[in-house]
Design a protein around this motif. Structure first.
Motif, short mmCIF file in Angstrom:
data_model
loop_
_atom_site.label_atom_id
_atom_site.label_comp_id
_atom_site.label_asym_id
_atom_site.label_seq_id
_atom_site.Cartn_x
_atom_site.Cartn_y
_atom_site.Cartn_z
N UNK A 198 77.20 34.09 -34.57
CA UNK A 198 76.37 35.24 -34.17
C UNK A 198 74.90 34.86 -34.07
N UNK A 199 74.49 33.85 -34.84
CA UNK A 199 73.09 33.42 -34.83
C UNK A 199 72.80 32.39 -33.73
N UNK A 200 73.86 31.95 -33.01
CA UNK A 200 73.59 31.12 -31.84
C UNK A 200 74.23 29.76 -31.75
N UNK A 201 75.18 29.41 -32.66
CA UNK A 201 75.80 28.09 -32.57
C UNK A 201 77.29 28.16 -32.90
N UNK A 202 78.08 27.45 -32.14
CA UNK A 202 79.50 27.28 -32.43
C UNK A 202 79.67 26.01 -33.25
N UNK A 203 80.20 26.14 -34.47
CA UNK A 203 80.52 25.00 -35.30
C UNK A 203 82.01 25.03 -35.58
N UNK A 204 82.53 23.98 -36.20
CA UNK A 204 83.95 23.91 -36.49
C UNK A 204 84.16 23.83 -37.99
N UNK A 205 85.19 24.54 -38.47
CA UNK A 205 85.56 24.45 -39.88
C UNK A 205 86.70 23.48 -40.05
N UNK A 206 86.61 22.64 -41.07
CA UNK A 206 87.71 21.78 -41.50
C UNK A 206 87.89 22.02 -42.97
N UNK A 207 88.75 22.99 -43.31
CA UNK A 207 88.90 23.45 -44.69
C UNK A 207 87.53 23.94 -45.19
N UNK A 208 86.96 23.31 -46.20
CA UNK A 208 85.66 23.77 -46.73
C UNK A 208 84.52 22.90 -46.19
N UNK A 209 84.75 22.27 -45.05
CA UNK A 209 83.71 21.48 -44.39
C UNK A 209 83.28 22.14 -43.08
N UNK A 210 82.01 22.00 -42.75
CA UNK A 210 81.51 22.36 -41.43
C UNK A 210 81.32 21.05 -40.67
N UNK A 211 81.97 20.95 -39.51
CA UNK A 211 81.96 19.72 -38.72
C UNK A 211 81.23 19.96 -37.40
N UNK A 212 80.38 19.00 -37.04
CA UNK A 212 79.61 19.14 -35.80
C UNK A 212 79.61 17.85 -35.00
N UNK A 213 79.81 17.99 -33.70
CA UNK A 213 79.83 16.85 -32.78
C UNK A 213 79.36 17.34 -31.41
N UNK A 214 78.09 17.68 -31.27
CA UNK A 214 77.59 18.29 -30.03
C UNK A 214 77.70 17.35 -28.83
N UNK A 215 77.61 17.89 -27.62
CA UNK A 215 77.53 17.02 -26.44
C UNK A 215 76.42 15.99 -26.59
N UNK A 216 76.64 14.81 -26.06
CA UNK A 216 75.68 13.72 -26.23
C UNK A 216 74.43 13.89 -25.36
N UNK A 217 74.43 14.90 -24.51
CA UNK A 217 73.27 15.17 -23.67
C UNK A 217 72.41 16.30 -24.23
N UNK A 218 72.68 16.71 -25.45
CA UNK A 218 71.96 17.83 -26.05
C UNK A 218 70.48 17.48 -26.24
N UNK A 219 69.63 18.51 -26.18
CA UNK A 219 68.18 18.30 -26.29
C UNK A 219 67.69 18.54 -27.71
N UNK A 220 66.46 18.13 -27.96
CA UNK A 220 65.84 18.36 -29.25
C UNK A 220 65.77 19.85 -29.57
N UNK A 221 65.40 20.66 -28.58
CA UNK A 221 65.29 22.11 -28.80
C UNK A 221 66.65 22.72 -29.12
N UNK A 222 67.70 22.21 -28.49
CA UNK A 222 69.04 22.76 -28.73
C UNK A 222 69.56 22.37 -30.12
N UNK A 223 69.17 21.21 -30.62
CA UNK A 223 69.50 20.86 -32.00
C UNK A 223 68.80 21.82 -32.95
#
Length: 449
Positions: free
Chosen positions: A410-435
């Motif tokens: 809701x705050x603006x990012x899709x992340x993935x859950x792996x049990x009690x972990x938050x996993x992130x692997x954004x597109x490799x073309x992502x910008x500084x502002x998008x991070x």
């Protein structure tokens, strides 16, 4: 396509989803992602978020690469399909094989066998490892070693070497002869060892002990991810993969580097094995080879392995393959994707933005005491282990994890859950502002715990 009302009404009713409970999907229908542009997703309600998952560790080029899309469209008009089984091929697959072999040349790879995806690739590599030893006169080499917490797909062979019991328990008995050694997981391990280098030494000793126990003449292959992805983004010590390579050499064991996630720049280098300075005997790949635009995978083999097969009698025939192996449309996507990957030098951006994301999450850990561990710092892979008690390392409950996930979305990012972990692997073309958007959304999500 049906209108939005139809989609909302039918959502969760007819399709069983991978990695999901079929009853829960009916009670709590999944989000409907309707469009994407750049590194952003838009759902059916018009809510737009930065995709911090990269689809599923795969959309390396983002969602708007016209060169790959055009290559797919052009090939559909020219030759939408023909069998790649022995006896026929197509121009696109010949070009794709050359491009892939060139990409992995510095890893010592000289031949490629195309599959439909990562799980196919792992099963094929395990088969080829056994066949390789048979051709060399060592038919007793049938067993496989792998790491706990490692992920190698969900086919029968992949599930058997998987190191996460969620993918195993309901389907056992699996393939016999598969044995697991501890993961290089400094936060939780049976040695209670937090120093990465010392942990690497202890796991290497455990590996040797297991090989000696099983009898070296029975071990066919050892498979590992250079950085363990779905298991929680577990980054080993820089010495670890090299130690495993040395052990495999000592005992005549085929080393398989599973590059399905790590390959094509994700680690800040073009391959995970190259990141650690290791040349494996085989490589499994998929995902980033087409940026997820078309399902393609593959197994690559070294010159030494290739020579054994190519010099053999009829026993060297590859009696394995898939309807969509060397698919012309997928092959066209491979050629275009690799060209764009190199042109954009995605590994360099992955290194820079990966450091930004990792350091940003480490700062969040100073604010949120539910963050027990932060893992990453080697390209665009970051894992956050969430705990209810930092001192006791108590895993966070599922309900709270889901609340964090929803608030982050809701705050603006899709992340993935792996049990009690938050996993992130954004597109490799992502910008500084998008991070920065991802970090801000994570802050909001963690605050909602």
């Amino acid at each position: 396509m049906k209108d939005d009302n139809f989609l909302r009404e039918m959502n969760g009713r007819h399709m069983w989803q991978p990695m999901g409970h079929p009853g829960d999907a009916r009670a709590n229908p999944p989000r409907i992602i309707k469009s994407a542009e750049g590194v952003r997703l838009t759902d059916i309600d018009g809510h737009s978020v930065v995709d911090a998952v990269g689809g599923l560790w795969c959309v390396n080029l983002g969602y708007s690469n016209d060169a790959v899309k055009q290559a797919i469209a052009d090939q559909l008009w020219q030759l939408p399909y023909y069998s790649g089984f022995g006896g026929t091929t197509n121009p696109a697959s010949i070009e794709a094989a050359y491009a892939v072999r060139e990409f992995f040349a510095d890893d010592g790879m000289e031949r490629v066998f195309f599959t439909s995806g990562g799980s196919d690739s792992v099963d094929t590599a395990l088969r080829l490892a056994r066949q390789y030893h048979r051709l060399r006169g060592e038919p007793t080499r049938t067993k496989f070693l792998s790491l706990k917490k490692g992920y190698h797909g969900t086919h029968w062979g992949g599930a058997s070497v998987n190191g996460n019991n969620r993918f195993r328990i309901n389907y056992e008995p699996l393939l016999p002869g598969c044995f697991h050694i501890p993961a290089p997981y400094t936060y939780r391990n049976p040695f209670d060892e937090s120093d990465p280098a010392r942990l690497a030494e202890k796991i290497a000793a455990a590996m040797v002990d297991e090989i000696e126990f099983q009898d070296p003449s029975t071990i066919a292959a050892f498979i590992m991810e250079p950085i363990l992805g779905a298991g929680g983004v577990i980054v080993p010590d820089a010495s670890f993969m090299g130690r495993m390579r040395d052990i495999c050499d000592r005992y005549g064991i085929v080393m398989i580097s599973d590059e399905v996630i790590c390959g094509f720049g994700r680690t800040g280098d073009w391959t995970g094995a190259r990141h650690w300075g290791v040349q494996p005997d085989m490589v499994t790949m998929a995902k980033g080879v087409t940026s997820g635009y078309f399902p393609v995978g593959g197994v690559l083999v070294s010159g030494e392995v290739a020579e054994v097969f190519e010099a053999a009698d009829a026993r060297g025939t590859l009696w394995t393959g898939y309807t969509y192996s060397a698919h012309p449309v997928g092959s066209a996507a491979v050629v275009a994707c690799l060209s764009e990957t190199l042109r954009l030098d995605t590994k360099t951006n992955a290194g820079q933005r990966g450091t930004q994301l990792y350091e940003g999450v480490r700062q969040l850990a100073e604010k949120h005491d539910i963050i027990g561990d932060v893992r990453g710092g080697h390209g665009l892979l970051t894992g956050i282990e969430i705990v209810s008690d930092r001192a006791a390392k108590t895993p966070m409950d599922a309900e709270t994890m889901q609340r964090i996930h929803t608030a982050t979305y809701e705050a603006g990012a899709m992340v993935r859950l792996g049990a009690h972990n938050i996993l992130m692997s954004p597109p490799l073309v992502i910008s500084e502002a998008e991070i920065d958007v991802i970090l801000s959304a994570l802050d909001a999500g963690l605050s909602a715990a």
